[in-house]
Design a protein around this motif. Sequence first.
Motif, PDB file in Angstrom:
ATOM      1  N   GLN A   5      -6.325  17.144   1.538  1.00  0.00           N
ATOM      2  CA  GLN A   5      -5.107  16.402   1.269  1.00  0.00           C
ATOM      3  C   GLN A   5      -4.854  15.406   2.397  1.00  0.00           C
ATOM      4  O   GLN A   5      -5.279  15.627   3.534  1.00  0.00           O
ATOM      5  CB  GLN A   5      -3.912  17.358   1.146  1.00  0.00           C
ATOM      6  CG  GLN A   5      -4.050  18.363   0.002  1.00  0.00           C
ATOM      7  CD  GLN A   5      -3.110  19.545   0.152  1.00  0.00           C
ATOM      8  OE1 GLN A   5      -2.951  20.099   1.229  1.00  0.00           O
ATOM      9  NE2 GLN A   5      -2.485  19.936  -0.961  1.00  0.00           N
ATOM     10  N   MET A   6      -4.151  14.327   2.070  1.00  0.00           N
ATOM     11  CA  MET A   6      -3.840  13.311   3.070  1.00  0.00           C
ATOM     12  C   MET A   6      -2.342  13.301   3.349  1.00  0.00           C
ATOM     13  O   MET A   6      -1.550  12.954   2.466  1.00  0.00           O
ATOM     14  CB  MET A   6      -4.282  11.925   2.591  1.00  0.00           C
ATOM     15  CG  MET A   6      -4.077  10.826   3.626  1.00  0.00           C
ATOM     16  SD  MET A   6      -4.643   9.204   3.044  1.00  0.00           S
ATOM     17  CE  MET A   6      -3.333   8.820   1.860  1.00  0.00           C
ATOM     18  N   PRO A   7      -1.933  13.686   4.548  1.00  0.00           N
ATOM     19  CA  PRO A   7      -0.500  13.723   4.833  1.00  0.00           C
ATOM     20  C   PRO A   7       0.081  12.343   5.111  1.00  0.00           C
ATOM     21  O   PRO A   7      -0.592  11.458   5.633  1.00  0.00           O
ATOM     22  CB  PRO A   7      -0.435  14.596   6.102  1.00  0.00           C
ATOM     23  CG  PRO A   7      -1.749  14.355   6.780  1.00  0.00           C
ATOM     24  CD  PRO A   7      -2.745  14.174   5.672  1.00  0.00           C
ATOM     25  N   ARG A   8       1.341  12.157   4.756  1.00  0.00           N
ATOM     26  CA  ARG A   8       2.121  10.976   5.108  1.00  0.00           C
ATOM     27  C   ARG A   8       2.850  11.293   6.418  1.00  0.00           C
ATOM     28  O   ARG A   8       3.687  12.191   6.462  1.00  0.00           O
ATOM     29  CB  ARG A   8       3.135  10.652   4.004  1.00  0.00           C
ATOM     30  CG  ARG A   8       2.493  10.366   2.650  1.00  0.00           C
ATOM     31  CD  ARG A   8       1.867   9.009   2.618  1.00  0.00           C
ATOM     32  NE  ARG A   8       1.182   8.740   1.351  1.00  0.00           N
ATOM     33  CZ  ARG A   8       0.410   7.686   1.149  1.00  0.00           C
ATOM     34  NH1 ARG A   8       0.205   6.820   2.120  1.00  0.00           N
ATOM     35  NH2 ARG A   8      -0.181   7.498  -0.008  1.00  0.00           N
ATOM     36  N   THR A   9       2.527  10.558   7.475  1.00  0.00           N
ATOM     37  CA  THR A   9       2.941  10.957   8.819  1.00  0.00           C
ATOM     38  C   THR A   9       3.775   9.888   9.524  1.00  0.00           C
ATOM     39  O   THR A   9       3.679   8.699   9.227  1.00  0.00           O
ATOM     40  CB  THR A   9       1.712  11.271   9.690  1.00  0.00           C
ATOM     41  OG1 THR A   9       0.890  10.093   9.790  1.00  0.00           O
ATOM     42  CG2 THR A   9       0.890  12.408   9.086  1.00  0.00           C
TER      43      THR A   9
ATOM     44  N   GLY B  52       2.006   6.327   9.195  1.00  0.00           N
ATOM     45  CA  GLY B  52       0.588   6.333   8.881  1.00  0.00           C
ATOM     46  C   GLY B  52       0.225   7.528   8.019  1.00  0.00           C
ATOM     47  O   GLY B  52       1.035   8.053   7.253  1.00  0.00           O
ATOM     48  N   THR B  53      -1.002   7.960   8.173  1.00  0.00           N
ATOM     49  CA  THR B  53      -1.514   9.134   7.461  1.00  0.00           C
ATOM     50  C   THR B  53      -2.299   9.953   8.485  1.00  0.00           C
ATOM     51  O   THR B  53      -1.972   9.956   9.668  1.00  0.00           O
ATOM     52  CB  THR B  53      -2.416   8.702   6.279  1.00  0.00           C
ATOM     53  OG1 THR B  53      -3.557   7.990   6.790  1.00  0.00           O
ATOM     54  CG2 THR B  53      -1.668   7.817   5.299  1.00  0.00           C
ATOM     55  N   ASN B  54      -3.362  10.619   8.031  1.00  0.00           N
ATOM     56  CA  ASN B  54      -4.263  11.263   8.985  1.00  0.00           C
ATOM     57  C   ASN B  54      -5.133  10.241   9.696  1.00  0.00           C
ATOM     58  O   ASN B  54      -5.927  10.597  10.572  1.00  0.00           O
ATOM     59  CB  ASN B  54      -5.139  12.305   8.288  1.00  0.00           C
ATOM     60  CG  ASN B  54      -5.857  11.777   7.054  1.00  0.00           C
ATOM     61  OD1 ASN B  54      -5.739  10.602   6.686  1.00  0.00           O
ATOM     62  ND2 ASN B  54      -6.620  12.641   6.406  1.00  0.00           N
TER      63      ASN B  54
ATOM     64  N   GLY C 111       0.818  -1.210   0.000  1.00  0.00           N
ATOM     65  CA  GLY C 111       0.000   0.000   0.000  1.00  0.00           C
ATOM     66  C   GLY C 111       0.853   1.261   0.000  1.00  0.00           C
ATOM     67  O   GLY C 111       2.080   1.218   0.112  1.00  0.00           O
ATOM     68  N   GLY C 112       0.187   2.409  -0.114  1.00  0.00           N
ATOM     69  CA  GLY C 112       0.903   3.668  -0.181  1.00  0.00           C
ATOM     70  C   GLY C 112       1.752   3.947   1.038  1.00  0.00           C
ATOM     71  O   GLY C 112       2.889   4.431   0.930  1.00  0.00           O
ATOM     72  N   THR C 113       1.234   3.630   2.227  1.00  0.00           N
ATOM     73  CA  THR C 113       1.997   3.869   3.450  1.00  0.00           C
ATOM     74  C   THR C 113       3.187   2.928   3.536  1.00  0.00           C
ATOM     75  O   THR C 113       4.275   3.315   3.996  1.00  0.00           O
ATOM     76  CB  THR C 113       1.094   3.714   4.683  1.00  0.00           C
ATOM     77  OG1 THR C 113      -0.019   4.608   4.566  1.00  0.00           O
ATOM     78  CG2 THR C 113       1.847   4.045   5.959  1.00  0.00           C
TER      79      THR C 113
ATOM     80  N   VAL D 297       2.121  15.108   1.018  1.00  0.00           N
ATOM     81  CA  VAL D 297       0.662  14.985   1.039  1.00  0.00           C
ATOM     82  C   VAL D 297       0.189  14.384  -0.271  1.00  0.00           C
ATOM     83  O   VAL D 297       0.682  14.719  -1.357  1.00  0.00           O
ATOM     84  CB  VAL D 297      -0.058  16.333   1.289  1.00  0.00           C
ATOM     85  CG1 VAL D 297       0.208  16.831   2.689  1.00  0.00           C
ATOM     86  CG2 VAL D 297       0.330  17.379   0.259  1.00  0.00           C
ATOM     87  N   ASP D 298      -0.743  13.459  -0.146  1.00  0.00           N
ATOM     88  CA  ASP D 298      -1.461  12.934  -1.303  1.00  0.00           C
ATOM     89  C   ASP D 298      -2.542  13.935  -1.681  1.00  0.00           C
ATOM     90  O   ASP D 298      -3.334  14.356  -0.829  1.00  0.00           O
ATOM     91  CB  ASP D 298      -2.133  11.603  -0.949  1.00  0.00           C
ATOM     92  CG  ASP D 298      -1.360  10.407  -1.479  1.00  0.00           C
ATOM     93  OD1 ASP D 298      -0.257  10.600  -1.993  1.00  0.00           O
ATOM     94  OD2 ASP D 298      -1.875   9.289  -1.370  1.00  0.00           O
TER      95      ASP D 298
END
Length: 326
Positions: free
Chosen positions: A251-255, A90-92, A37-39, A118-119
């Motif tokens: 937007q979805m941040p990569r965290t 993770g993300t948000n 997956g993206g993460t 951010v996505d």
Amino acid sequence: MKTGVAICAIAFAAAPAAAEWAPSKSVEFVVASGAGGGTDQFARLIQSIIVKHELMPASVVVTNKGGGAGTEAFVAGKLAGNDPHKLVFGTNNEWLLPLVIKAGYKPEDLRPVAAMAVDEFLLWTHKDAPYKDAAEFIASAKEKPMKVGGSQSKDTDQILSKRIEFATGAKFTYVPFKSGGEAATQLAGGHIEANFNNPQENVAQWRGGMVRPLCVFSPQRISYTAKVTDTMSWADIPTCKEAGIAVDQYQMPRTIWLNAEVDDEAAAYYADVFAKVRETPEWKEWLERTSQTDRFLTGSEFTDMVSKEQASARELFEKTGWLVSN
């Protein structure tokens, strides 16, 4: 004979400076998703850059804990205590999940280390759809409910669909799929009328002429100018604000996170490592290849962003009836 003062001065000069914190054993990157997956790709890219450029004196291992929609990874971070050798990627979802499900952890159990990219999210429709732009799409969705799809329920895609409904008066019938990739396939096949997806998950269908992007939920257009199709690049896609949709940013941040008990010195160390990661050509190539926006937040900027977005999400979930009490 040397004086006592001189002896003390020499001893002080010879003493080594207090060493800054650095990992003393292998560092574990715990990923809040399954493999591939993206993460997961985000964490493994950073691992490879750290190893290639020798940015840390310790080895890095990546483990996937995607159970419970990713809560398994955040629970692992909670249970790590003050161990600074376990980071969660993770993300948000770190602060969103406890608002909609019984999560087994609270957002404050973890401390934010860095948000690194951010996505973007775009509004996509089928190539044969009758509306030529986002304004016509919204007008149509006001007349009759539009069948739209996305990844899972009560997650980022459906949250965006609700924000658009509340902001514009449009009506959607949301169909959840297992992934954004599956939603893209369903849109290409004409089984849904639109989806809300990041660039990477829809680009193959766009390049193949099966779907069309209508707008991007960002304050600025995406910066990448290389042509994706014969006629368009990412930079040619208008913002949704330009199109008249009153949701100008989503937007979805990569965290990246540590346990809340880990001290400031370790958190600062990792933030510095991740800042160095961003300067490498591998990082820049990955951003462009996946059409993500480079955005780096640490410290109070990251904390403030989390607080703001958490409050906004709580308000939305109260409207939708999704809010749960952990």
